[in-house]
Design an enzyme around this catalytic site. Structure first.
Site, PDB file in Angstrom:
ATOM      1  N   GLU A 132      -8.181  -5.868   8.868  1.00 15.44           N
ATOM      2  CA  GLU A 132      -6.943  -5.750   9.635  1.00 15.44           C
ATOM      3  C   GLU A 132      -7.216  -5.474  11.098  1.00 15.44           C
ATOM      4  O   GLU A 132      -6.408  -5.828  11.963  1.00 15.44           O
ATOM      5  CB  GLU A 132      -6.075  -4.628   9.044  1.00 15.44           C
ATOM      6  CG  GLU A 132      -4.725  -4.466   9.708  1.00 15.44           C
ATOM      7  CD  GLU A 132      -3.886  -3.386   9.047  1.00 15.44           C
ATOM      8  OE1 GLU A 132      -2.656  -3.459   9.154  1.00 15.44           O
ATOM      9  OE2 GLU A 132      -4.465  -2.470   8.417  1.00 15.44           O
ATOM     10  N   TYR A 153       0.823  -1.205   0.000  1.00 13.04           N
ATOM     11  CA  TYR A 153       0.000   0.000   0.000  1.00 13.04           C
ATOM     12  C   TYR A 153       0.864   1.266   0.000  1.00 13.04           C
ATOM     13  O   TYR A 153       0.841   2.068  -0.916  1.00 13.04           O
ATOM     14  CB  TYR A 153      -0.916   0.028   1.229  1.00 13.04           C
ATOM     15  CG  TYR A 153      -2.172  -0.806   1.150  1.00 13.04           C
ATOM     16  CD1 TYR A 153      -2.323  -1.805   0.200  1.00 13.04           C
ATOM     17  CD2 TYR A 153      -3.214  -0.602   2.047  1.00 13.04           C
ATOM     18  CE1 TYR A 153      -3.474  -2.575   0.149  1.00 13.04           C
ATOM     19  CE2 TYR A 153      -4.373  -1.366   2.003  1.00 13.04           C
ATOM     20  CZ  TYR A 153      -4.501  -2.355   1.052  1.00 13.04           C
ATOM     21  OH  TYR A 153      -5.647  -3.095   1.008  1.00 13.04           O
TER      22      TYR A 153
END
Length: 388
Positions: free
Chosen positions: A244, A128
């Site tokens: 997450e 990311y």
């Protein structure tokens, strides 16, 4: 006895029986700031867990999991932490990519990747963050172009946890030329042992290298390795971030409690507890940890479709700040001894490692500043921050 308590006893009994012999010395190994410890041995342990059906316990049975309820998953993570079992090496695949593929992947993608995650045959990392972007995940410059039967990826990712040990990376890349921000992004699965991929470890304050820079110079991945439609990468990536911050946070807090108890014991031994200011900070740390737990339970109680909403940001900013302050408290309790390395050339004590690595808690997985914006805009409904 409830089904959850029966499940908890089963987990506790299995860990008591199997964290022995060749795996006995793995107790307490690994974790933030210590991921370099016994990686090969921890991988063997996790494959042992897989062979006995103890990986991916929350996944549906049709994908290789146990179909455990949310309460049972909480029990599993708590018992795993209470047993002081080693930090997991396949957690990014199990907790992030796996649920993402179950929600957004094609049948072929699930058949190809999920069994290998369950068996811990392939390890994953998350592509990311990028240089010069900070916590602005939408500021993606890595690009991918369709070329025949595949995608060609060019760009750089940074702060990529575990990339040096991973086999694959899920990468957010810009696939629509001229697009900006969260538009025109795609979510690609890219093999790391392929031509055009270079991984450079980043040395941290602790002297170890858990994070990496990953360079893609014309790296290829198959056309079938896109999750969701082209241009839908932002939606998929945000869902991954939701996963997450799931049930594993309860296990994390067991580790926090163990650290706090050790700090209290140290303060009693070396006399720091005689200082009323230290006692006050310890009391505030204890109440803060209780608040973290109840906040996490509140968050999980509102989970639907397996992914927490923006309220997860409240929990992230709270535990990250709390843990950073615990590191500061630990060093103050150590006193002048905390300034000395345990040995040459840079052998750190547990307290020094806690202090140094916890500085990153308020930065990774979304900085405190980003979390405050999410809370303000998505939870409280305040006007969005002005952007250029």
């Amino acid at each position: 006895m409830s089904n959850v308590e029966e499940f908890r006893r089963e987990v506790r009994g299995w860990l008591r029986t199997h964290l022995t012999g060749e795996f006995a010395d793995l107790r307490g190994r690994g974790g933030p700031g210590r991921e370099h410890e016994a990686h090969t041995e921890r991988l063997a342990w996790e494959r042992h867990m897989a062979a006995h059906g103890w990986t991916c316990v929350g996944w549906p049975k049709e994908y290789g999991g146990r179909g455990a309820s949310l309460e049972e998953q909480v029990a599993f993570h708590e018992e795993y932490a209470l047993a002081d079992a080693p930090a997991r090496v396949g957690h990014i695949g199990e907790q992030l990519l796996g649920p993402t593929l179950i929600a957004f992947g094609t049948p072929a993608q699930r058949a190809r990747f999920l069994p290998r995650i369950v068996a811990v045959d392939e390890l994953w990392c998350q592509g990311y963050s990028e240089p010069d972007a900070g916590s602005d995940l939408a500021n993606v410059r890595t690009r991918a172009e369709r070329d025949g039967d595949g995608w060609v990826v060019t760009g750089q990712k940074v702060w990529t946890s575990g990339a040096h040990e991973a086999d694959w990376c899920f990468v957010v890349a810009r696939t629509e030329p001229g697009s900006a921000r969260h538009h025109g992004l795609s979510y690609l699965l890219v093999p790391l042992h392929a031509p055009g991929v270079e991984i450079r470890p980043i040395v941290q304050l602790t002297g170890t290298s858990e994070f990496n820079e990953v360079f893609f110079d014309g790296a290829r991945t198959g056309a079938e390795n896109i999750v969701g439609a082209p241009g839908e990468g932002w939606k998929v990536a945000m869902a991954t971030l939701g996963f997450e911050r799931g049930v594993s946070t309860l296990g994390q807090q067991v580790g926090f409690r163990r650290e706090l108890e050790a700090v209290i014991e140290l303060a009693r031994r070396n006399g720091a507890a005689a200082d009323p200011l230290v006692r006050d900070r310890i009391a505030r740390a204890w109440t803060g940890l209780e608040t973290i737990r109840f906040n996490a339970l509140r968050m999980l109680g509102g989970v639907s479709a397996g992914a927490p909403g923006p309220e997860a940001s409240i929990n992230k900013i709270f535990w990250a700040t709390w843990h950073r302050e615990l590191g500061e408290l630990a060093m103050d309790v150590c006193g002048a001894d905390g300034m000395l390395a345990a040995g040459e050339p840079y052998d750190l004590t547990d307290w020094q490692r806690l202090f140094l690595f916890s500085r990153a808690d308020t930065i990774y997985a979304g900085s405190n500043e980003i979390q405050r914006n999410i809370i303000a805009e998505r939870v409280l409904g305040l006007p969005k921050e002005a952007r250029p």
